[in-house]
Design a protein around this motif. Sequence first.
Motif, short mmCIF file in Angstrom:
data_model
loop_
_atom_site.label_atom_id
_atom_site.label_comp_id
_atom_site.label_asym_id
_atom_site.label_seq_id
_atom_site.Cartn_x
_atom_site.Cartn_y
_atom_site.Cartn_z
N PHE A 48 28.80 -20.33 31.97
CA PHE A 48 28.88 -18.98 31.41
C PHE A 48 29.37 -18.97 29.96
O PHE A 48 29.14 -18.04 29.22
N HIS A 49 30.07 -20.05 29.57
CA HIS A 49 30.59 -20.16 28.20
C HIS A 49 31.45 -18.95 27.82
O HIS A 49 31.30 -18.38 26.74
N LEU A 50 32.36 -18.59 28.72
CA LEU A 50 33.33 -17.53 28.42
C LEU A 50 34.67 -18.20 28.10
O LEU A 50 35.06 -19.15 28.77
N ALA A 51 35.35 -17.69 27.09
CA ALA A 51 36.62 -18.30 26.68
C ALA A 51 37.72 -17.88 27.64
O ALA A 51 37.88 -16.69 27.91
N PRO A 52 38.51 -18.84 28.15
CA PRO A 52 39.61 -18.49 29.05
C PRO A 52 40.55 -17.49 28.36
O PRO A 52 40.85 -17.63 27.18
N GLY A 53 40.97 -16.47 29.10
CA GLY A 53 41.93 -15.52 28.56
C GLY A 53 41.32 -14.39 27.75
O GLY A 53 42.03 -13.46 27.36
N GLN A 54 40.03 -14.46 27.47
CA GLN A 54 39.42 -13.40 26.66
C GLN A 54 38.88 -12.28 27.56
O GLN A 54 38.04 -12.53 28.43
N PRO A 55 39.34 -11.03 27.34
CA PRO A 55 38.82 -9.92 28.14
C PRO A 55 37.31 -9.75 27.96
O PRO A 55 36.77 -10.04 26.88
N ALA A 56 36.67 -9.27 29.02
CA ALA A 56 35.20 -9.15 29.02
C ALA A 56 34.71 -8.34 27.81
O ALA A 56 33.74 -8.73 27.15
N VAL A 57 35.38 -7.25 27.50
CA VAL A 57 34.90 -6.38 26.42
C VAL A 57 34.91 -7.13 25.08
O VAL A 57 34.02 -6.93 24.24
N GLU A 58 35.88 -8.02 24.88
CA GLU A 58 35.93 -8.79 23.63
C GLU A 58 34.83 -9.84 23.60
O GLU A 58 34.21 -10.09 22.55
#
Length: 219
Positions: A91-101
């Motif tokens: 998914f390449h989502l940064a840990p700790g980053q809220p979805a909206v950001e």
Amino acid sequence: DFVVDLNMVTRTYPGDVTAVREVCLSVGYGELLAIVGPSGSGKSTMLHLIGTLDRPTTGTVRIDGHDVAALADRQLSALRARRIGFVFQQFHLAPGQPAVEAVADGLLYSGVGIAERRARAEATLTRVGLADRLDHEPHQLSGGEKQRVAIARAVIGEPALLLADEPTGNLDSASGAGVVELLRELHAGGTTVMVITHDRDIATSLPRQVVMRDGEVVA
Ligand code: ADP
Ligand code: ADP
């Protein structure tokens, strides 16, 4: 008019590997199609060429009316940022980053200010069914929800072309079906969607299948 137009495209790698061989492929604006084929058949290389992350060894690649060979790297990056969305198995989502950001980051190179990026991120998360997950971090989301966030990030800039490389590869079948349904909705909204998949049921459920074997499009 084609959003993707490949003419006799060959990509060889050092060591005499021909990953893609003399491929011709035209994809019209608004199509939804699957790229299928066994491991090593050249699907990822094709997607990288179509995504302008790579250039052909020979042949021409035209994306959204632009001949990739005629564009410098900076122009290619601009084309990619404005017109192409990417989704991957990871998914390449940064840990700790809220979805909206995370979703707002999809507009980072668009010139849109922070307040509008956030507003559009909320609207896009609502569109993918995550209106109640705006401030959730990746560890608080299911796999299917994480992929929806990644898809929202990919489409917030309203790309002409959405490229998805095994988007259901890390999901159970129910979540995977939900992601495919979302891709169908985006297609219904006018986006061209190309999906690499190993899943036969998914592939055959889509309007068009491009079958690859040994670097060639065979059907
Ligand atoms: P698929 O996505 O269908 O598994 P790929 O496009 O990844 O296929 O690979 C096609 C062929 O090109 C394979 O034989 C693979 O080993 C080779 N290949 C892919 N990337 C590279 C690379 N960077 N260097 C050398 N060979 C590569
Ligand atoms: P793989 O399954 O081959 O590991 P990745 O998801 O790591 O695929 O990405 C494949 C390639 O695409 C990499 O070169 C990576 O740098 C690039 N890439 C990944 N995400 C993006 C993006 N959002 N925009 C442009 N390039 C990307």
